[in-house]
Design a protein around this motif. Structure first.
Motif, PDB file in Angstrom:
ATOM      1  N   ALA A 139       0.825  -1.408  -0.041  1.00 35.10           N
ATOM      2  CA  ALA A 139       0.081   0.019  -0.151  1.00 35.10           C
ATOM      3  C   ALA A 139       0.767   1.375   0.125  1.00 35.10           C
ATOM      4  N   VAL A 140       1.830   1.219   0.747  1.00 35.19           N
ATOM      5  CA  VAL A 140       3.042   2.474   0.906  1.00 35.19           C
ATOM      6  C   VAL A 140       3.408   2.659  -0.661  1.00 35.19           C
ATOM      7  N   GLU A 141       3.932   1.465  -1.144  1.00 36.10           N
ATOM      8  CA  GLU A 141       4.639   1.426  -2.178  1.00 36.10           C
ATOM      9  C   GLU A 141       3.751   2.037  -3.390  1.00 36.10           C
ATOM     10  N   LYS A 142       2.502   1.746  -3.371  1.00 37.70           N
ATOM     11  CA  LYS A 142       1.680   2.239  -4.556  1.00 37.70           C
ATOM     12  C   LYS A 142       1.003   3.366  -4.551  1.00 37.70           C
ATOM     13  N   TYR A 143       0.536   3.727  -3.370  1.00 44.55           N
ATOM     14  CA  TYR A 143      -0.098   4.939  -3.072  1.00 44.55           C
ATOM     15  C   TYR A 143       0.594   6.184  -2.490  1.00 44.55           C
ATOM     16  N   PHE A 144       2.169   5.911  -1.985  1.00 43.39           N
ATOM     17  CA  PHE A 144       2.614   7.158  -1.687  1.00 43.39           C
ATOM     18  C   PHE A 144       3.567   7.628  -2.875  1.00 43.39           C
ATOM     19  N   ASP A 145       3.516   8.834  -3.188  1.00 45.64           N
ATOM     20  CA  ASP A 145       4.034   9.318  -4.185  1.00 45.64           C
ATOM     21  C   ASP A 145       5.405  10.149  -3.593  1.00 45.64           C
ATOM     22  N   GLY A 146       6.306   9.299  -3.560  1.00 44.96           N
ATOM     23  CA  GLY A 146       7.464   9.597  -2.909  1.00 44.96           C
ATOM     24  C   GLY A 146       8.595   8.584  -2.531  1.00 44.96           C
ATOM     25  N   ASN A 147       9.342   8.526  -1.584  1.00 45.66           N
ATOM     26  CA  ASN A 147      10.351   7.383  -1.453  1.00 45.66           C
ATOM     27  C   ASN A 147       9.539   6.718  -0.295  1.00 45.66           C
ATOM     28  N   ALA A 148       9.679   5.291  -0.553  1.00 46.83           N
ATOM     29  CA  ALA A 148       9.118   4.308   0.387  1.00 46.83           C
ATOM     30  C   ALA A 148       9.971   3.539   1.219  1.00 46.83           C
ATOM     31  N   LEU A 149      10.492   3.659   2.414  1.00 49.44           N
ATOM     32  CA  LEU A 149      11.502   3.066   3.393  1.00 49.44           C
ATOM     33  C   LEU A 149      10.719   2.090   3.962  1.00 49.44           C
ATOM     34  N   ILE A 150      10.948   0.801   3.948  1.00 48.17           N
ATOM     35  CA  ILE A 150      10.339  -0.418   4.335  1.00 48.17           C
ATOM     36  C   ILE A 150      11.202  -1.087   5.473  1.00 48.17           C
ATOM     37  N   ILE A 151      10.801  -0.877   6.605  1.00 48.99           N
ATOM     38  CA  ILE A 151      11.573  -1.428   7.848  1.00 48.99           C
ATOM     39  C   ILE A 151      10.953  -2.845   8.233  1.00 48.99           C
ATOM     40  N   GLN A 152      11.819  -4.098   8.315  1.00 48.40           N
ATOM     41  CA  GLN A 152      11.027  -5.122   8.678  1.00 48.40           C
ATOM     42  C   GLN A 152      12.169  -5.793   9.920  1.00 48.40           C
ATOM     43  N   PRO A 153      11.257  -5.465  11.050  1.00 51.37           N
ATOM     44  CA  PRO A 153      12.266  -5.739  12.480  1.00 51.37           C
ATOM     45  C   PRO A 153      11.983  -7.227  12.534  1.00 51.37           C
ATOM     46  N   GLY A 154      12.892  -7.631  13.346  1.00 51.68           N
ATOM     47  CA  GLY A 154      12.765  -9.146  13.700  1.00 51.68           C
ATOM     48  C   GLY A 154      12.103  -9.123  15.410  1.00 51.68           C
ATOM     49  N   LEU A 155      12.603  -9.668  16.342  1.00 49.34           N
ATOM     50  CA  LEU A 155      12.252  -9.737  17.579  1.00 49.34           C
ATOM     51  C   LEU A 155      12.632  -8.682  18.395  1.00 49.34           C
ATOM     52  N   ILE A 156      11.643  -7.582  18.938  1.00 54.26           N
ATOM     53  CA  ILE A 156      12.240  -6.275  19.515  1.00 54.26           C
ATOM     54  C   ILE A 156      11.934  -6.534  20.918  1.00 54.26           C
ATOM     55  N   LEU A 157      13.130  -5.914  21.760  1.00 57.33           N
ATOM     56  CA  LEU A 157      13.033  -5.952  23.086  1.00 57.33           C
ATOM     57  C   LEU A 157      13.405  -4.544  23.462  1.00 57.33           C
ATOM     58  N   GLY A 158      13.227  -4.263  24.719  1.00 58.33           N
ATOM     59  CA  GLY A 158      13.676  -3.063  25.268  1.00 58.33           C
ATOM     60  C   GLY A 158      12.561  -2.254  26.310  1.00 58.33           C
ATOM     61  N   PRO A 159      13.191  -1.338  26.744  1.00 60.05           N
ATOM     62  CA  PRO A 159      12.180  -0.442  27.645  1.00 60.05           C
ATOM     63  C   PRO A 159      10.967  -0.035  26.888  1.00 60.05           C
ATOM     64  N   TRP A 160       9.663   0.018  27.845  1.00 61.38           N
ATOM     65  CA  TRP A 160       8.463   0.565  27.376  1.00 61.38           C
ATOM     66  C   TRP A 160       7.920  -0.481  26.532  1.00 61.38           C
ATOM     67  N   GLU A 161       8.315  -1.782  26.657  1.00 58.48           N
ATOM     68  CA  GLU A 161       7.762  -2.689  25.779  1.00 58.48           C
ATOM     69  C   GLU A 161       6.384  -3.049  25.783  1.00 58.48           C
ATOM     70  N   ASN A 162       5.593  -3.020  24.889  1.00 61.66           N
ATOM     71  CA  ASN A 162       4.214  -3.014  24.989  1.00 61.66           C
ATOM     72  C   ASN A 162       3.555  -4.606  24.847  1.00 61.66           C
ATOM     73  N   LEU A 214      15.797  -5.777   6.601  1.00 57.49           N
ATOM     74  CA  LEU A 214      15.554  -6.497   7.608  1.00 57.49           C
ATOM     75  C   LEU A 214      16.233  -6.024   8.578  1.00 57.49           C
ATOM     76  N   THR A 215      15.696  -5.695   9.933  1.00 57.41           N
ATOM     77  CA  THR A 215      16.636  -5.191  11.006  1.00 57.41           C
ATOM     78  C   THR A 215      16.374  -6.090  12.387  1.00 57.41           C
ATOM     79  N   THR A 216      17.316  -6.928  12.677  1.00 58.15           N
ATOM     80  CA  THR A 216      17.333  -7.502  13.756  1.00 58.15           C
ATOM     81  C   THR A 216      18.768  -7.710  14.213  1.00 58.15           C
ATOM     82  N   GLY A 217      19.012  -8.288  15.198  1.00 52.70           N
ATOM     83  CA  GLY A 217      20.266  -8.543  15.895  1.00 52.70           C
ATOM     84  C   GLY A 217      21.043  -9.265  15.085  1.00 52.70           C
ATOM     85  N   PRO A 218      22.395  -9.241  15.260  1.00 53.57           N
ATOM     86  CA  PRO A 218      23.240 -10.209  14.512  1.00 53.57           C
ATOM     87  C   PRO A 218      23.142 -11.668  14.931  1.00 53.57           C
ATOM     88  N   ALA A 219      23.378 -12.561  14.111  1.00 51.73           N
ATOM     89  CA  ALA A 219      23.202 -14.012  14.444  1.00 51.73           C
ATOM     90  C   ALA A 219      24.146 -14.332  15.602  1.00 51.73           C
TER      91      ALA A 219
END
Length: 337
Positions: A139-162, A214-219
């Motif tokens: 949807a972003v790539e089709k309907y936004f007229d501009g740069n589409a930056l796609i971030i695909q996280p792996g398993l996310i941890l950290g403070p304020w985890e919901n 793809l954004t996750t920690g190193p193996a």
């Protein structure tokens, strides 16, 4: 830079806002004001992205250098946002997920791996979380007229985890005693701190990057045993970790991911869970702090907070962790051989 963050009050969205402010950017947030409080220093615009009039009011008379969409889960809804914000920003950064990739977790994947089939106009009934996220990317790539930056996280941890995965383990380990620990303590994992994704995302958005990562920690940046040992160390507890075979736990209907968070039984369909290529993101500047630092900082955030209030505001928390009576029964049966 002027940044609009759709969401921005909890976990990764909060980390992105915090990082953008730290870098000196002007930040506008757009959310309903229900999940959390906006950080001081932002321009907060209240509204519901599913209400066309709210999107129109958000865009009217405003321009940004980048939009960062942290809370898009339905392609049709994301498509509306992308259309409404076209012409009002140069870059649309969308926070997707590794679950949008159809080959994961059965195989090792990189950015060339195929996405699930899903229309950019799909509704909430047209798939599960990962499938719909794939549609959101389109949807972003089709309907936004501009740069589409796609971030695909792996398993996310950290403070304020919901979500409640690391908090569930920290709370359990802090109580001490005998703790069910699943599977192989030497299992290599790939974990990433929300703050490291935030740094990377803001930096790429500032550069006007049109790409996916793809954004996750190193193996192997930790193991299950090392991670639980970190939990014990930061809490000051002295639990007895009882490592129990995958098959034994599955036979007693222990739910992977939720009752024992981050536990994935070793099966052929899961071999790529902790084996994701991060080469492209690392070449573009992704850097990950030690997992022990993430565990420490999450405990410092968590330990003095009202857990009942957090569970009220963050309902996913109640899904995570093994009930004490079930844990005791499993330990007793394991001891009995």
């Amino acid at each position: 830079m002027r940044i609009l963050v759709i969401g921005g009050s909890v976990f990764l969205g909060r980390a992105i806002v915090e990082e953008a402010l730290r870098q000196g950017h002007e930040v506008t947030t757009f959310n309903r004001g229900r999940s959390g409080d906006d950080l001081p220093g932002v321009t907060a615009v209240r509204g519901d992205r599913e209400v066309p009039a709210d999107l129109e009011a958000l865009a009217e008379g405003r321009e940004w250098d980048a939009v960062i969409d942290v809370c898009g889960f339905t392609p049709r809804v994301v498509a509306d946002s992308a259309r409404a914000l076209s012409g009002h920003a140069a870059t649309y950064a969308f926070i997707s997920t590794i679950s949008a990739i159809s080959d994961w977790p059965a195989k090792r994947v990189d950015e060339s791996a195929p996405l699930w089939e899903c229309s950019p106009d799909a509704g909430p009934e047209d798939g599960d979380y990962g499938v719909l996220k794939a549609g959101c990317e389109r949807a972003v790539e089709k309907y936004f007229d501009g740069n589409a930056l796609i971030i695909q996280p792996g398993l996310i941890l950290g403070p304020w985890e919901n979500v409640g995965r690391l908090p569930a383990w920290l709370r359990r380990v802090s109580r001490g005693g005998r703790v069910v620990a699943p599977g192989d303590p030497g299992l290599p994992m790939q974990l990433i701190d929300a703050r490291d994704i935030a740094i990377f995302t803001v930096d790429q958005a500032a550069k006007g990057v049109n790409d996916r990562f793809l954004t996750t920690g190193p193996a192997g940046n930790t193991t299950f045993g090392r991670w639980l040992a970190d939990c014990a160390e930061v809490t000051g507890a002295s639990p007895e970790l009882v490592w129990i075979d995958d098959e034994f736990l599955l036979a007693r209907e222990v739910e992977p991911w939720t009752e024992l968070p981050l536990w994935i039984p070793s099966t052929p369909g899961e071999v790529g869970t902790w084996d994701v290529s991060t080469a492209k993101a690392e070449a573009a500047g992704l850097r990950c702090r030690p997992v022990a630092e993430t565990v420490r900082d999450t405990w410092h955030w968590l330990k003095d907070r009202d857990h009942a209030e957090l569970e009220r505001r963050l309902p996913h928390w109640r899904r995570h962790g093994l009930a004490p009576d079930k844990e005791a029964r499993i330990l007793s049966e394991w001891d009995a051989g």
